[in-house]
Design an enzyme around this catalytic site. Structure first.
Site, PDB file in Angstrom:
ATOM      1  N   THR A 215       0.827  -1.210   0.000  1.00 21.40           N
ATOM      2  CA  THR A 215       0.000   0.000   0.000  1.00 21.40           C
ATOM      3  C   THR A 215       0.859   1.256   0.000  1.00 21.40           C
ATOM      4  OG1 THR A 215      -1.812  -1.093   1.119  1.00 21.40           O
ATOM      5  CG2 THR A 215      -1.622   1.260   1.501  1.00 21.40           C
ATOM      6  N   ASP A 246      -8.578  -1.079   5.572  1.00 19.28           N
ATOM      7  CA  ASP A 246      -8.538   0.143   6.381  1.00 19.28           C
ATOM      8  C   ASP A 246      -8.232   1.395   5.565  1.00 19.28           C
ATOM      9  OD1 ASP A 246      -5.968  -1.080   5.930  1.00 19.28           O
ATOM     10  OD2 ASP A 246      -5.104   0.426   7.253  1.00 19.28           O
TER      11      ASP A 246
HETATM   12  N1  ASP Z   1      -3.813  -2.029   4.736  1.00 21.72           N
HETATM   13  C1  ASP Z   1      -4.101  -2.615   3.464  1.00 21.72           C
HETATM   14  C2  ASP Z   1      -5.371  -3.400   3.561  1.00 21.72           C
HETATM   15  O1  ASP Z   1      -5.554  -4.108   4.526  1.00 21.72           O
HETATM   16  C3  ASP Z   1      -3.028  -3.500   2.958  1.00 21.72           C
HETATM   17  C4  ASP Z   1      -1.656  -2.891   2.908  1.00 21.72           C
HETATM   18  O2  ASP Z   1      -1.315  -2.050   3.728  1.00 21.72           O
HETATM   19  O3  ASP Z   1      -0.885  -3.255   2.007  1.00 21.72           O
HETATM   20  O4  ASP Z   1      -6.143  -3.358   2.646  1.00 21.72           O
END
Ligand code: ASP
Length: 349
Positions: A215, A246
């Site tokens: 992300t 999130d």
């Molecule tokens: N936080 C993101 C999610 O759970 C994933 C990530 O941080 O890569 O969708």
């Protein structure tokens, strides 16, 4: 005699008023001296990011892209642009790269599709915009910005969000734009692992702990003392239909408030939602009057670790103090504050 007494009291009173006035002035002046250091901080995901798993060439690729994004945001701030603009443009660059799990490099769902989430928040107005589960949007962060600026809502999902995009004149791209070989292979690897577990009668969780969360996010403070934060993601590999993480949830993956700080998170989204991490960091600063560093460490190194949850945050406070806190092996990250050099890192310090 009485007259003299009166005059003396008046004189003393006057002196008192004058001194307090001066003191007050000094205080205001000192407060004004607490210089705002404009700047920004970015991340490209946290996880099992260790020196021994990258070649020099791969390392360079990540560093170059992070630097390009960081410098783009910094130059917007340096020219007097807003923190919201800097956040959006910085994230766009990371979304356009296949290296990160956002936009072009979004991971695949269990059904073999790419479903993206993004959000942005303006710390000055507390206005926010987000999109979830979009499949044809090249730059989800910019659609989130449009939701914030041009709609009465905070979060639009799926087909509705794409309908809104069309109304706003945003070009929808074909789903094939998001195909990358490496993300496809990651999905196949997870599926094979799960099939093996199933055949052995072992229980398996659909969302296996991924190697890294790619992300992307940015938090910025502009010259006028305004904070902003944004996050964009493809979510987690092999996620179930309709799963929202999130990243588009204001308060969980993204939060900004001029009174405190701007935060963008990365990691196992379900835990970031349950613990309302981004808002919690801001709330600790606001109500407990503790530093950004302590607030971030309380959440990432204490609370999440106890829950066996992986991830990290990047954040900047209203004075330009920066934190990059993670409980994983590494986190793609970078920051730059007024007058400083760009700093790019991948591994633990
Ligand atoms: N936080 C993101 C999610 O759970 C994933 C990530 O941080 O890569 O969708």
């Amino acid at each position: 005699m009485n007259l003299v007494k009166l005059n003396l009291t008046t004189l003393l009173l006057l002196l008192l008023i004058l001194t307090t006035g001066c003191l007050k002035k000094v205080n205001v002046h000192e407060k004004g001296k607490a210089k705002i250091k404009f700047g920004l901080v970015i991340h490209g995901g946290a996880g099992n990011i260790r020196k021994d798993i990258f070649t020099k060439e791969q390392e360079q690729k990540y560093e170059n892209k992070l630097r390009e994004a960081l410098l783009t945001g910094y130059s917007i701030l340096e020219k007097g642009g807003s923190s919201v603009d800097a956040v959006e443009k910085t994230i766009q660059i990371l979304e356009d790269s296949p290296l990160f799990n956002a936009g072009k490099g979004a991971v695949f769902t269990n059904a073999g599709t790419n479903e993206m989430d993004a959000s942005i928040m303006d710390g000055k107005t507390l206005n926010a915009g987000a999109v979830a589960g979009v499949r044809h949007i090249k730059n989800p962060i910019s659609l989130a910005r449009l939701v914030m600026d041009r709609s009465p809502h905070v979060l639009l999902a799926g087909l509705g969000a794409e309908e809104f995009a069309k109304e706003m004149g945003v070009n929808l791209v074909d789903t094939s734009y998001f195909f990358t070989e490496s993300r496809w292979k990651s999905l196949q690897r997870i599926k094979e692992k799960n099939a093996l577990k199933k055949s052995k009668g072992q229980s398996f969780i659909n969302l296996d702990k991924p190697d890294k969360f790619g992300t992307v996010g940015c938090a910025a403070l502009d010259k006028y003392g305004n904070l902003a934060a944004g996050t964009s993601t493809g979510g987690m590999t092999n996620k179930m239909y309709g799963r929202i993480g999130d990243s588009p949830i204001i308060g969980a993956g993204t939060y900004a408030n001029n009174k405190t700080c701007a935060v963008s998170a990365t990691g196992h989204g379900e835990y970031f939602i349950r613990n309302v991490i981004a808002y919690d960091i801001s709330a600790q600063m606001e109500y407990r009057h503790i530093s950004l560093k302590r607030a971030a460490e309380n959440d990432i190194m204490q609370k999440l670790v106890k829950q066996n949850a992986e991830g990290g945050v990047i954040a900047i406070d209203k004075l330009g103090n920066i934190v990059t806190t993670f409980n994983t092996k590494g986190m793609f990250r970078g920051f730059m504050v007024a007058g400083g050099e760009p700093i790019i890192k991948m591994y633990k310090d």
